[in-house]
Design a protein around this motif. Structure first.
Motif, PDB file in Angstrom:
ATOM      1  N   ARG A 144       3.264   5.306   6.994  1.00 30.05           N
ATOM      2  CA  ARG A 144       3.909   6.529   6.512  1.00 30.05           C
ATOM      3  C   ARG A 144       5.321   6.228   5.996  1.00 30.05           C
ATOM      4  N   ALA A 145       6.000   5.284   6.642  1.00 30.76           N
ATOM      5  CA  ALA A 145       7.333   4.912   6.168  1.00 30.76           C
ATOM      6  C   ALA A 145       7.250   4.303   4.774  1.00 30.76           C
ATOM      7  N   THR A 199      -1.976   4.659  -9.262  1.00 29.37           N
ATOM      8  CA  THR A 199      -3.429   4.834  -9.244  1.00 29.37           C
ATOM      9  C   THR A 199      -3.996   4.843  -7.827  1.00 29.37           C
ATOM     10  N   LEU A 200      -3.167   4.517  -6.824  1.00 29.45           N
ATOM     11  CA  LEU A 200      -3.681   4.359  -5.462  1.00 29.45           C
ATOM     12  C   LEU A 200      -3.676   5.636  -4.635  1.00 29.45           C
ATOM     13  N   ILE A 236      -3.114   8.007   1.558  1.00 30.46           N
ATOM     14  CA  ILE A 236      -3.227   6.869   2.479  1.00 30.46           C
ATOM     15  C   ILE A 236      -3.331   7.386   3.908  1.00 30.46           C
ATOM     16  N   GLU A 237      -4.309   6.897   4.663  1.00 28.42           N
ATOM     17  CA  GLU A 237      -4.535   7.387   6.019  1.00 28.42           C
ATOM     18  C   GLU A 237      -3.955   6.481   7.097  1.00 28.42           C
ATOM     19  N   SER A 238      -3.823   5.200   6.831  1.00 28.99           N
ATOM     20  CA  SER A 238      -3.362   4.246   7.851  1.00 28.99           C
ATOM     21  C   SER A 238      -1.896   4.477   8.175  1.00 28.99           C
ATOM     22  N   THR A 239      -1.578   4.434   9.463  1.00 29.16           N
ATOM     23  CA  THR A 239      -0.193   4.626   9.882  1.00 29.16           C
ATOM     24  C   THR A 239       0.485   3.323  10.293  1.00 29.16           C
ATOM     25  N   PHE A 297      -2.184  -0.302   7.193  1.00 35.08           N
ATOM     26  CA  PHE A 297      -1.733   0.171   5.882  1.00 35.08           C
ATOM     27  C   PHE A 297      -1.852  -0.927   4.837  1.00 35.08           C
ATOM     28  N   GLN A 298      -1.501  -2.154   5.210  1.00 40.22           N
ATOM     29  CA  GLN A 298      -1.557  -3.263   4.252  1.00 40.22           C
ATOM     30  C   GLN A 298      -2.987  -3.460   3.762  1.00 40.22           C
ATOM     31  N   VAL A 299      -3.924  -3.422   4.679  1.00 41.61           N
ATOM     32  CA  VAL A 299      -5.334  -3.602   4.328  1.00 41.61           C
ATOM     33  C   VAL A 299      -5.808  -2.464   3.424  1.00 41.61           C
ATOM     34  N   GLU A 300      -5.461  -1.237   3.781  1.00 43.68           N
ATOM     35  CA  GLU A 300      -5.917  -0.095   2.988  1.00 43.68           C
ATOM     36  C   GLU A 300      -5.363  -0.153   1.563  1.00 43.68           C
ATOM     37  N   MET A 301      -4.115  -0.561   1.413  1.00 43.29           N
ATOM     38  CA  MET A 301      -3.525  -0.678   0.077  1.00 43.29           C
ATOM     39  C   MET A 301      -4.256  -1.728  -0.751  1.00 43.29           C
ATOM     40  N   HIS A 302      -4.534  -2.885  -0.153  1.00 41.48           N
ATOM     41  CA  HIS A 302      -5.255  -3.932  -0.885  1.00 41.48           C
ATOM     42  C   HIS A 302      -6.657  -3.461  -1.266  1.00 41.48           C
ATOM     43  N   TYR A 303      -7.317  -2.766  -0.348  1.00 41.07           N
ATOM     44  CA  TYR A 303      -8.675  -2.299  -0.603  1.00 41.07           C
ATOM     45  C   TYR A 303      -8.689  -1.266  -1.732  1.00 41.07           C
ATOM     46  N   ARG A 304      -7.740  -0.356  -1.703  1.00 36.19           N
ATOM     47  CA  ARG A 304      -7.664   0.644  -2.770  1.00 36.19           C
ATOM     48  C   ARG A 304      -7.395  -0.019  -4.119  1.00 36.19           C
TER      49      ARG A 304
END
Length: 272
Positions: free
Chosen positions: A103-104, A204-205, A210-213, A217-224
């Motif tokens: 979230r930060a 575009t992301l 984003i759901e990860s707190t 978060f790093q993984v979710e950003m790469h996956y998106r």
């Protein structure tokens, strides 16, 4: 033979810290509108050092956004003083509580985009990401059509601090292997937190979605980025261990990091 003691930085008992020499970028790359987003929580001993090193880079349009989670050690107040010292080149976002790394970053990146950044860097405040790599990350982004360039510990030439023990190395390696297996992402360092994004790729992301707190978060950003067709490039870095302060990784954060890849895959399958 001299009887003087060696300089403390060169004592054999202390780890050797790798400080890469920043590459010199040509114009117009050197004058890119670049914002570094730095989340903080109890980093009073590290933040002034990090900011000083970033401001010393030969990148005249570099800006910094510090996102502080109401640190009890006074990091937020230190950030405010640094903002005064560096004028309009440093902005501070104060949050009322510790609400997660993800979230930060979303708040900091959103501010960077609103303020007109063309490129956004993510890096930790604990000095584990050597500042000297920032121009190389920026230059690589300019020289390729990548949407994101990752400072990778696990591509050839990348390395970890010698203070990392076998257990920590195995855990980090296992985490990367697990995430890559679950999500089928062609990235060597899928949990990396040191990277640079094109503003166009970030938009575009869907940052607001984003759901990860935590560190997931790093993984979710790469996956998106991967699922949306953004090109991902990795360059080798040396990852340092923090010297001042304590790690923020706890049981709840570790649990989210383990479960999030499964949820991301399930959500992606549901959209098909």
């Amino acid at each position: 033979m001299s009887s003087r003691s060696p300089h403390p930085e060169h004592r054999p008992s202390e780890p050797v810290r790798v400080t890469p020499e920043p590459v010199a970028l040509p114009e117009p790359w050197r004058s890119s509108r670049l914002t570094v987003v730095v989340p903080t929580y109890d980093e009073a001993g590290n933040l002034p050092v990090l900011v000083s090193r970033l401001m010393a880079l030969d990148l005249p349009e570099l800006r910094i956004v510090v996102v502080d989670d109401n640190s009890p050690d006074g990091t937020g107040e230190i950030a405010d003083k640094l903002a005064i010292e560096y004028g309009g080149r440093l902005d501070v976002l104060h949050r009322t509580k510790k609400d997660g790394l993800g979230r930060a970053y979303v708040e900091g990146m959103t501010r960077a985009l609103e303020d007109g950044a063309d490129y956004v860097v993510q890096m930790d405040a604990d000095l584990s990401h050597p500042v000297g790599y920032v121009p190389q990350l920026l230059g690589t982004l300019h020289a390729t059509d990548a949407g994101v360039v990752i400072g990778s510990r696990y591509v050839p030439g990348g390395s970890l601090s010698e203070t990392w023990g076998a257990r920590r190395r195995l855990l980090s390696g296992w985490a990367n292997a697990y995430v890559k297996t679950v999500l089928a992402i062609p990235v060597r360092d899928v949990t990396a937190g040191f990277k640079i994004w094109r503003a166009s790729a970030l938009r575009t992301l869907d940052l607001a979605g984003i759901e990860s707190t935590g560190y997931a978060f790093q993984v979710e950003m790469h996956y998106r980025a991967y699922r949306r067709g953004r090109k991902i490039v990795e360059i080798p870095i040396h990852f340092e261990d923090r010297v001042v302060g304590r790690s923020k990784l706890d049981g709840a954060v570790a649990l989210e990091a383990a479960l999030r890849p499964l949820r991301l895959r399930r959500a992606e399958n549901a959209r098909r």
